[in-house]
Design a protein around this motif. Sequence first.
Motif, PDB file in Angstrom:
ATOM      1  N   GLU A  39       0.839  -1.364   0.072  1.00 40.95           N
ATOM      2  CA  GLU A  39       0.072   0.023   0.065  1.00 40.95           C
ATOM      3  C   GLU A  39       0.817   1.250   0.004  1.00 40.95           C
ATOM      4  O   GLU A  39       1.963   1.110   0.480  1.00 40.95           O
ATOM      5  N   GLY A  40       0.366   2.513  -0.324  1.00 40.69           N
ATOM      6  CA  GLY A  40       1.008   3.705  -0.209  1.00 40.69           C
ATOM      7  C   GLY A  40      -0.145   4.761  -0.394  1.00 40.69           C
ATOM      8  O   GLY A  40      -1.259   4.458  -0.743  1.00 40.69           O
ATOM      9  N   TYR A  41       0.107   5.839  -0.049  1.00 41.43           N
ATOM     10  CA  TYR A  41      -0.872   6.837  -0.265  1.00 41.43           C
ATOM     11  C   TYR A  41      -0.280   8.330  -1.026  1.00 41.43           C
ATOM     12  O   TYR A  41       0.930   8.504  -1.180  1.00 41.43           O
ATOM     13  N   ARG A 106      -5.584   6.157  -0.727  1.00 40.48           N
ATOM     14  CA  ARG A 106      -4.955   5.009  -0.480  1.00 40.48           C
ATOM     15  C   ARG A 106      -4.728   3.943  -1.712  1.00 40.48           C
ATOM     16  O   ARG A 106      -5.824   3.852  -2.430  1.00 40.48           O
ATOM     17  N   LEU A 124       5.109  -3.515  -4.717  1.00 38.10           N
ATOM     18  CA  LEU A 124       5.663  -2.327  -4.299  1.00 38.10           C
ATOM     19  C   LEU A 124       5.668  -1.087  -5.537  1.00 38.10           C
ATOM     20  O   LEU A 124       5.324   0.148  -5.304  1.00 38.10           O
ATOM     21  N   SER A 128       3.929   2.367  -6.442  1.00 37.98           N
ATOM     22  CA  SER A 128       4.829   3.397  -6.540  1.00 37.98           C
ATOM     23  C   SER A 128       4.457   4.304  -8.132  1.00 37.98           C
ATOM     24  O   SER A 128       4.249   5.253  -7.986  1.00 37.98           O
ATOM     25  N   GLU A 148       3.320   8.876   0.110  1.00 41.27           N
ATOM     26  CA  GLU A 148       3.848   8.532   1.387  1.00 41.27           C
ATOM     27  C   GLU A 148       3.533   7.191   1.671  1.00 41.27           C
ATOM     28  O   GLU A 148       2.430   6.603   1.182  1.00 41.27           O
ATOM     29  N   GLY A 149       4.378   6.551   2.640  1.00 41.98           N
ATOM     30  CA  GLY A 149       3.668   5.262   3.197  1.00 41.98           C
ATOM     31  C   GLY A 149       4.035   4.147   2.292  1.00 41.98           C
ATOM     32  O   GLY A 149       3.167   3.177   2.730  1.00 41.98           O
ATOM     33  N   ILE A 150       4.781   4.016   1.409  1.00 36.94           N
ATOM     34  CA  ILE A 150       4.671   3.048   0.771  1.00 36.94           C
ATOM     35  C   ILE A 150       5.466   1.700   1.387  1.00 36.94           C
ATOM     36  O   ILE A 150       6.507   1.630   1.794  1.00 36.94           O
ATOM     37  N   LYS A 151       4.538   0.597   1.550  1.00 33.86           N
ATOM     38  CA  LYS A 151       5.115  -0.476   2.184  1.00 33.86           C
ATOM     39  C   LYS A 151       4.443  -1.806   1.914  1.00 33.86           C
ATOM     40  O   LYS A 151       3.484  -1.956   1.411  1.00 33.86           O
TER      41      LYS A 151
END
Length: 166
Positions: A39-41, A106, A124, A128, A148-151
């Motif tokens: 996920e990422g935002y 999200r 990922l 991205s 932000e918060g890519i994991k």
Amino acid sequence: MATISKNTSSSLTHINSKGEASMVDVSEKPNSVRIATAEGYIKMQSSTLSLIESGGHAKGDVLAVARIAGIQGAKQCSQLIPLCHPLALSKVQVDFEIQPDNQRIRICSRCKLTGRTGVEMEALTAVSVAALTLFDMCKAVDKTMTIEGIKVLEKKGGQSGDWQRD
């Protein structure tokens, strides 16, 4: 020069015993179903988020374009990340959740295959590239966006077994 230990559980897998970059040999690993979720935002102004949600953006359906870009990104991962194996992905899914209270979207991806190596990097990369596409398509109306918060959230399959972020 630092010495690098060979194939211990704490050693870097993409570095050989001489400290050189090395693609991992997965030829002896058994095939298994492997799944990874990431996920990422992308955070933006409320007006930009409303424009996307209403479909009123001059560039059209930016979420549809970002979804396709994320899928393409996952498929091109080995072209972008030097030591990633080219993989025959069986599924790439990219979803979006508009979160107006947090002024963000999200982005969640899920990649799957039956193979000898995991798909975390592909998941990922999908997140991205989808985020970058949203940024590109909306930068004319909002230059303040942040990604932000890519994991990785979860991975399933393979020798190391299943893993899930707390």
